[in-house]
Design a protein around this motif. Structure first.
Motif, PDB file in Angstrom:
ATOM      1  N   UNK A  62       0.807  -1.216   0.000  1.00 53.98           N
ATOM      2  CA  UNK A  62       0.000   0.000   0.000  1.00 53.98           C
ATOM      3  C   UNK A  62       0.848   1.277   0.000  1.00 53.98           C
ATOM      4  N   UNK A  63       2.166   1.140  -0.084  1.00 54.12           N
ATOM      5  CA  UNK A  63       3.050   2.312  -0.102  1.00 54.12           C
ATOM      6  C   UNK A  63       3.521   2.587  -1.530  1.00 54.12           C
ATOM      7  N   UNK A  64       2.701   3.306  -2.281  1.00 52.47           N
ATOM      8  CA  UNK A  64       3.099   3.658  -3.655  1.00 52.47           C
ATOM      9  C   UNK A  64       4.163   4.752  -3.602  1.00 52.47           C
ATOM     10  N   UNK A  65       5.192   4.666  -4.466  1.00 52.09           N
ATOM     11  CA  UNK A  65       6.290   5.634  -4.374  1.00 52.09           C
ATOM     12  C   UNK A  65       5.938   7.057  -4.809  1.00 52.09           C
ATOM     13  N   UNK A  66       4.912   7.231  -5.668  1.00 48.42           N
ATOM     14  CA  UNK A  66       4.663   8.561  -6.237  1.00 48.42           C
ATOM     15  C   UNK A  66       3.245   9.091  -6.074  1.00 48.42           C
ATOM     16  N   UNK A  67       2.249   8.218  -6.062  1.00 49.18           N
ATOM     17  CA  UNK A  67       0.861   8.659  -6.129  1.00 49.18           C
ATOM     18  C   UNK A  67       0.107   8.340  -4.845  1.00 49.18           C
ATOM     19  N   UNK A  84       3.900  17.361 -12.882  1.00 49.14           N
ATOM     20  CA  UNK A  84       4.079  16.805 -11.543  1.00 49.14           C
ATOM     21  C   UNK A  84       3.043  15.706 -11.328  1.00 49.14           C
ATOM     22  N   UNK A  85       3.355  14.705 -10.496  1.00 48.03           N
ATOM     23  CA  UNK A  85       2.371  13.641 -10.231  1.00 48.03           C
ATOM     24  C   UNK A  85       1.213  14.155  -9.384  1.00 48.03           C
ATOM     25  N   UNK A  86       0.248  14.768 -10.053  1.00 51.34           N
ATOM     26  CA  UNK A  86      -0.878  15.427  -9.387  1.00 51.34           C
ATOM     27  C   UNK A  86      -2.132  15.146 -10.215  1.00 51.34           C
ATOM     28  N   UNK A  87      -3.061  14.345  -9.669  1.00 48.90           N
ATOM     29  CA  UNK A  87      -4.234  13.926 -10.426  1.00 48.90           C
ATOM     30  C   UNK A  87      -5.176  15.084 -10.747  1.00 48.90           C
ATOM     31  N   UNK A 122      -4.361  27.008 -13.592  1.00 47.73           N
ATOM     32  CA  UNK A 122      -3.966  25.745 -12.980  1.00 47.73           C
ATOM     33  C   UNK A 122      -4.535  25.554 -11.584  1.00 47.73           C
ATOM     34  N   UNK A 123      -4.941  24.325 -11.314  1.00 48.49           N
ATOM     35  CA  UNK A 123      -5.252  23.864  -9.972  1.00 48.49           C
ATOM     36  C   UNK A 123      -4.091  23.016  -9.456  1.00 48.49           C
ATOM     37  N   UNK A 124      -3.544  22.172 -10.326  1.00 48.32           N
ATOM     38  CA  UNK A 124      -2.433  21.296  -9.954  1.00 48.32           C
ATOM     39  C   UNK A 124      -1.149  22.101  -9.741  1.00 48.32           C
ATOM     40  N   UNK A 125      -0.245  21.508  -8.990  1.00 43.68           N
ATOM     41  CA  UNK A 125       1.044  22.171  -8.751  1.00 43.68           C
ATOM     42  C   UNK A 125       1.885  22.138 -10.027  1.00 43.68           C
ATOM     43  N   UNK A 126       2.741  23.141 -10.254  1.00 43.48           N
ATOM     44  CA  UNK A 126       3.549  23.192 -11.478  1.00 43.48           C
ATOM     45  C   UNK A 126       4.728  22.221 -11.414  1.00 43.48           C
ATOM     46  N   UNK A 127       5.240  21.902 -12.593  1.00 41.40           N
ATOM     47  CA  UNK A 127       6.442  21.070 -12.707  1.00 41.40           C
ATOM     48  C   UNK A 127       7.665  21.984 -12.802  1.00 41.40           C
TER      49      UNK A 127
END
Length: 379
Positions: A195-200, A261-264, A280-285
């Motif tokens: 259950x420990x995903x590295x990115x998401x 960025x990994x942001x759904x 934008x709502x998601x964080x920038x890369x």
């Protein structure tokens, strides 16, 4: 852009992030649905004032009626309520963020009302993709993907005049928490490790699917159905950093990639605003702080679920519904500590061997295959 949205699965990870996007973009959540989390649903209803709230669990619906007795929110329950939310006349868009086969019927109901489908439910296309895409064409409904990988492909295909220009679609996969381990070591991992995903940050079922790489196999099947390409024109590459979300290779050897960025919240927002883009709502890369971008081939021996998914994709028909149903059942058993991690793939494989494949299936064939697969995997 004032879209009126029915959000199916509002209390889950994708659902909660969808509400962030809806609020930030000034849209309206006209209907919310959930399984049984009445407390969180109450909070969401008080924040967004939908006209309809649906709980799949009847006891949770009764609880929610008491909690919202001082509001005008109408409460419904079960599949009947879910179908009502999906086809609500006052909405123009349906986000399907429920997990599992429960999403198929409401997605079809929304399609038949000509609504835009912001699709975050893999099982809909995996199990009945031909039916879903045909119905969308028949009723003029738009199916826009929410999964980060499929959103990336969708964005990279915007400049494509003809699918004949596409050589292949390239899906990226993080590799999950067990990248680099061999099959024997992976078979013994614990639920906490899986259950420990590295990115998401995702729900439990999708996180386990990412750990087995079944998630990427399901996305492979989705890509076949959504973009109507054969399996030999789709490939998978392990990309640990989850910066490149997927790529399209064209016939002239140009390769277009979508980075972020990994942001759904980014693919959710694009599914709602397409063909426009909004603030934008998601964080920038930040490219200057990105780690080196790496790529590896998948290890099909260490991750047999991925191999099984590709076999089902090549077989077609109800093989993909059997794959999905058996996997859902097996993951459920793993999450309740009834089987080991390694047994997930074993049960899926046995189910695929035991259940005959029906080609050119009807909806009834798909549902029957799903039920048979769940029973076989649970034995």
């Amino acid at each position: 852009m004032n879209r009126r949205i029915a959000l199916l699965g509002s209390t889950g990870s994708i659902g909660r992030q969808s509400l962030e996007v809806i609020a930030a973009c000034g849209m309206t959540a006209a209907a919310l649905t959930a399984n049984r989390d009445a407390r969180r649903m109450e909070e969401q209803c008080r924040a967004f004032s939908p006209e309809l709230a649906v709980m799949m669990d009847p006891a949770a619906a009764a609880d929610l009626r008491v909690r919202l007795a001082d509001t005008s929110v109408r409460i419904a329950s079960g599949m009947e309520g879910l179908l009502e939310a999906a086809s609500l006349e006052s909405t123009d868009t349906v986000i399907t963020a429920v997990v599992g086969m429960v999403g198929l019927k409401p997605t079809l109901a929304a399609i038949r009302e000509g609504k835009r489908i912001a699709l975050a439910n893999k099982e809909t296309l995996v199990c009945a993709g031909e039916l879903v895409i045909a119905e969308a064409a028949r009723f003029g409904a738009e199916v826009v993907p929410v999964d980060s990988e499929h959103s990336a492909l969708f964005q990279c295909l915007q400049g494509c005049r003809d699918r004949g220009e596409v050589r292949r679609l390239i899906l990226t996969a993080s590799g999950g928490p067990f990248f680099g381990m061999d099959r024997e070591a992976i078979s013994l991992v614990t639920k906490e490790q899986a259950l420990k995903h590295p990115n998401w940050s995702m729900g439990a079922k999708i996180t386990i699917d990412s750990a087995t790489l079944m998630n990427k196999g399901l996305e492979f099947i989705e890509a076949m159905r959504l973009y109507q390409l054969p399996p030999e024109r789709i490939s998978i590459v392990i990309h640990r950093e989850s910066i490149i979300h997927s790529l399209v290779e064209y016939c002239d050897n140009a390769v277009l990639a979508q980075l972020g960025a990994p942001d759904m919240r980014l693919p959710i927002q694009y599914a709602l605003t397409w063909p426009e883009r909004t603030a934008a709502v998601a964080k920038p890369l930040d490219l200057l702080s990105c780690p080196p971008l790496t790529f590896y081939p998948p290890d099909y021996e260490a991750f047999p679920c991925l191999d099984l998914a590709l076999k089902a994709a090549r077989t077609g028909g109800t093989a993909t519904a059997v794959l999905n149903g058996a996997n859902e059942a097996a993951v459920g058993l793993f999450l309740t500590d009834q089987i080991s991690f390694g047994e997930i793939a074993e049960r899926v494989a046995r189910s695929m061997e035991a259940i005959p494949v029906v080609h050119n299936p009807t909806l009834e064939d798909v549902l029957a295959a799903d039920e048979a697969a769940r029973s076989a995997a649970a034995e």
